[in-house]
Design a protein around this motif. Structure first.
Motif: not given
Ligand SMILES: Nc1ncnc2c1ncn2[C@@H]1O[C@H](COP(=O)(O)OP(=O)(O)O)[C@@H](O)[C@H]1O
Ligand SMILES: [Mg+2]
Lengths: 385, 320
Positions: B113, B220-223, B225-226
């Motif tokens: 993180g 999205s940032p999460w998308f 990242f993943k």
């Protein structure tokens, strides 16, 4: 699909002395295919990256479909970009590379599969769908790269040198393919290239750039036959146009001082020459006829080089510092040392200002005039230089 | 411990080309012949230096050797059997695994993180990236003592803030209920920068252009990242995980400095258990099976994770 308008678009990189893109004006019609043509480093990629939203705009406007997109996030501009270096997603299979955008926009799995299969069929990459980028050849990567740019059905499709990393055979093959795809899909397309043949073969109109500035924006034939300035004239054509400095002798002849070169000023260019003392003369090699008999207005000279290329013969004649190349049908008649006479085609003559390099124009020749009276003035942004 | 990792892989390859030897002086030729072995000598000495104590320890574990008695007799697997029958051993094994699991989880999550936050070009991130190296220069024992000081009920600077959030009588390492928690806090405090630095280095070595493509593709940032960062970063994450698991399974100094395995035996990990057996209670031969067990555990975990790492590396490179 939409029109794309660039207005005085400028990019100055931090710590750069000069602008990478300098007050670029360009109007691309809906569904049109244009080429950004220029030497390496002239700002083509920078222009494309600004349109895509990957570089910030220093000043000027970018409009897509009449909407100002300067400050829009790249994903919201409706552009598809095929990157110069492919930029595929290394850990993802080709299928997931293509689906990335659709998934990010939350489309259903069924619709995604349908669209991916459709674009894969169009670009003939079906059998690559389950491979990862590392397993692809450069030609395959380029197809995937373009498929990824197209699968979202962009308003504007941007292709950054899609053919330059390919070998000659593949290049011609994919070039034909791109032309077919455009005829089929009618995306508004901007292709970047430093290869004039590519630009001529593909584009409805060509924007020639140099050192960040637009030199000319016109149809391939206009750009080729009526280059707006010395740079454009020299950049297009192989072998390149003969461009050399001449002096005006007693308002009747163009001469290269201290040599035999003396070309009578024909009526057609009389007005252009006017009262000038000096100008630059440009003529393509195939605008010069070579013969062994003297005719009216022919320029005498002596052959110094002969190149037999199979489908044409190139003959070089030297006048002092100037080597004038002509391209004539294959013949075995000429060899170095032979005295000949050159005939210059009147309509193939291009005159340039010796200082600015601008084409001399009397106004009757509309080729390099701004589209000031065109109804769709907005779209056909003025040609600047 | 890690004999298998340091076994020499180099092969002598400096054989003189045929025919040239006869022309050279014999002294020169002899020197040439010995050179490969000279080059290997440090690795050889290191290997022997590790092997001898290791073998000696294994031999000792089959005896009733003790630091306070001089007669030694062979007792076979008795030490091993009694270890497996002792509830202390199983308790300590549980503590060891709990400790390693908690520390590694907290440090990996926190480290990744923070690394993601610091992987940015702003002044704060640039400053913190430099500062991060400093905690790593402090020995874990010192770090633990510093922590002990700031949670000290009478002089600690953390007592005030704890009181403000209504936890004034939080006992930290002094209570069996919060001792493990305190250990994890200290371990994370000491080792998270290590994770951050490795992950940051990994992040900064990722190619830039796929991220430009992702910028245009959206998501999205999460998308992103993943789908992109995680698979490309997986090799670095796994190596970091191996390091943290290996070290936290064996962690001694932090636990020793903070709780000494207590209160009672609430934080008595295998390392501490073995240490206590070997030294205060002179039972070196009894302690060795525990250390060997721990070694086997660390080896097994690392072996499995390094297998994952190999596969992740291929996947990240797009080969598999
Ligand atoms: N990120 C950058 N930072 C600074 N200068 C850049 C950057 N990218 C390109 N340039 C400069 O801008 C000019 C135009 O580059 P580019 O648009 O890539 O040219 P082209 O695509 O026509 O070859 C070049 O002089 C190049 O050195
Ligand atoms: Mg470029």
């Amino acid at each position: 699909m939409a029109e794309l308008i660039l207005k005085t678009l400028t990019k100055v990189y931090t710590q750069a002395q000069s602008a990478a893109v300098d007050e670029l004006n360009l109007g691309v019609r809906d569904g049109e295919f244009i080429a950004l043509l220029g030497p390496s480093g002239c700002g083509k990629s920078t222009t494309l990256r600004m349109v895509a939203g990957l570089e910030s705009v220093t000043s000027g406007e970018i409009r897509i479909g009449n909407k100002l997109v300067n400050d829009l996030h790249p994903k919201d501009r409706g552009v598809g970009l095929a990157f110069e270096n492919y930029a595929l997603y290394p850990p993802l299979k080709v299928r997931d590379n293509l689906a990335f955008n659709l998934r990010a926009h939350g489309l259903g799995a069924k619709e995604i599969n349908r669209r991916v299969d459709e674009i894969a069929r169009t670009l003939q990459i079906q059998e690559l769908l389950d491979l990862k980028p590392a397993a692809l050849s450069s030609g395959q990567k380029q197809r995937v790269n373009m498929a990824r740019a197209m699968v979202r059905r962009p308003s504007v499709l941007l292709l950054d040198e899609p053919l330059s990393h390919l070998d000659a055979r593949l290049r011609v093959e994919l070039r034909t393919e791109i032309k077919r795809l455009h005829a089929e899909q009618r995306f508004t397309t901007v292709i970047v290239t430093h290869d004039q043949l590519e630009a001529m073969a593909l584009a409805d109109r060509i924007a020639v750039m140099n050192e960040g500035k637009l030199q000319q924006f016109d149809t391939p034939l206009e750009v080729f036959n009526h280059p707006a300035n010395e740079f454009v004239a020299g950049f297009l054509g192989e072998p390149p146009m003969n461009i050399f400095r001449t002096a005006v002798a007693d308002s009747r002849r163009l001469v290269i001082p201290d040599t035999d070169f003396a070309l009578p000023i024909m009526p057609a260019i009389q007005k252009l020459v006017g009262s000038r003392k000096e100008l630059k003369l440009g003529i393509r090699p195939w605008g010069i006829r070579v013969s062994q008999t003297q005719t009216d207005g022919a320029v005498p000279g002596v052959v110094v080089v002969v190149e037999d290329l199979g489908d044409e013969t190139r003959v070089g004649i030297r006048y002092g510092e100037v080597l004038i190349m002509s391209s004539i049908p294959v013949t075995r008649r000429y060899r170095p040392g032979l005295p000949v006479f050159l005939n210059f085609n009147e309509e193939d003559l291009n005159l340039f200002d010796p200082m600015t390099g601008e084409r001399l124009s009397d106004g009757s020749d509309s080729s390099n005039q701004p589209y000031e009276n065109a109804a769709e003035n907005e779209i056909q942004a003025p040609v600047s230089r | 411990m890690s004999t298998t990792l340091s076994s020499p892989q180099t092969q002598p390859s400096a054989l003189p080309p045929e025919g040239s030897a006869s022309k050279e002086s014999s002294a020169h030729a002899r020197r040439r012949r010995f050179r490969p072995y000279l080059v290997l000598a440090p690795a050889l000495i290191l290997t022997i230096g590790i092997f001898i104590p290791f073998i000696a320890a294994i031999c000792l574990s089959f005896t009733d050797y003790s630091l306070n008695s001089s007669d030694v007799s062979f007792i076979g697997f008795d030490n091993y059997l009694s270890m497996l029958q002792s509830s202390d051993f199983w308790h300590s094994l549980g503590i060891t695994i709990e400790y390693a699991f908690l520390c590694t989880t907290v440090e990996m999550l926190l480290g990744v993180g923070v690394a993601l936050l610091l992987n940015d070009e702003n002044i704060v991130a640039r400053f913190l990236r430099i500062v991060l190296i400093f905690p790593l220069m402090i020995a874990p024992v010192i770090g633990t003592l510093i922590w002990k000081l700031i949670t000290n009920p009478s002089v600690g600077i953390l007592v005030g803030p704890m009181r403000m959030i209504g936890l004034g009588d939080f006992k930290w390492a002094a209570s069996p209920d919060s001792a493990m928690f305190s250990l994890v806090v200290v371990d994370a405090w000491v080792y998270t920068p290590f994770v951050i630095i490795l992950v940051l280095a990994g992040l900064r070595s990722l190619p830039k252009s796929p991220y430009e493509a992702a910028l245009i593709d959206g998501g999205s940032p999460w998308f992103v990242f993943k789908n992109l960062t995680l698979p490309m970063l997986a090799p670095v994450l796994l190596i970091t995980l191996v390091f943290r698991l290996m070290l936290s399974l064996q962690e001694f100094s932090i636990i020793f400095a903070l709780t000494e395995g207590g209160p009672g035996d609430a934080t008595m990990s295998l390392s501490l258990q073995a240490y206590n057996r070997a030294f205060p209670f002179y039972g070196l031969a009894e302690a060795i099976p525990m250390m060997l067990f721990l070694w086997a555990l660390v080896y097994l975990v690392s072996f499995i994770l390094i297998g994952f790492w190999r596969r992740a590396q291929q996947r990240a490179a797009g080969v598999a």
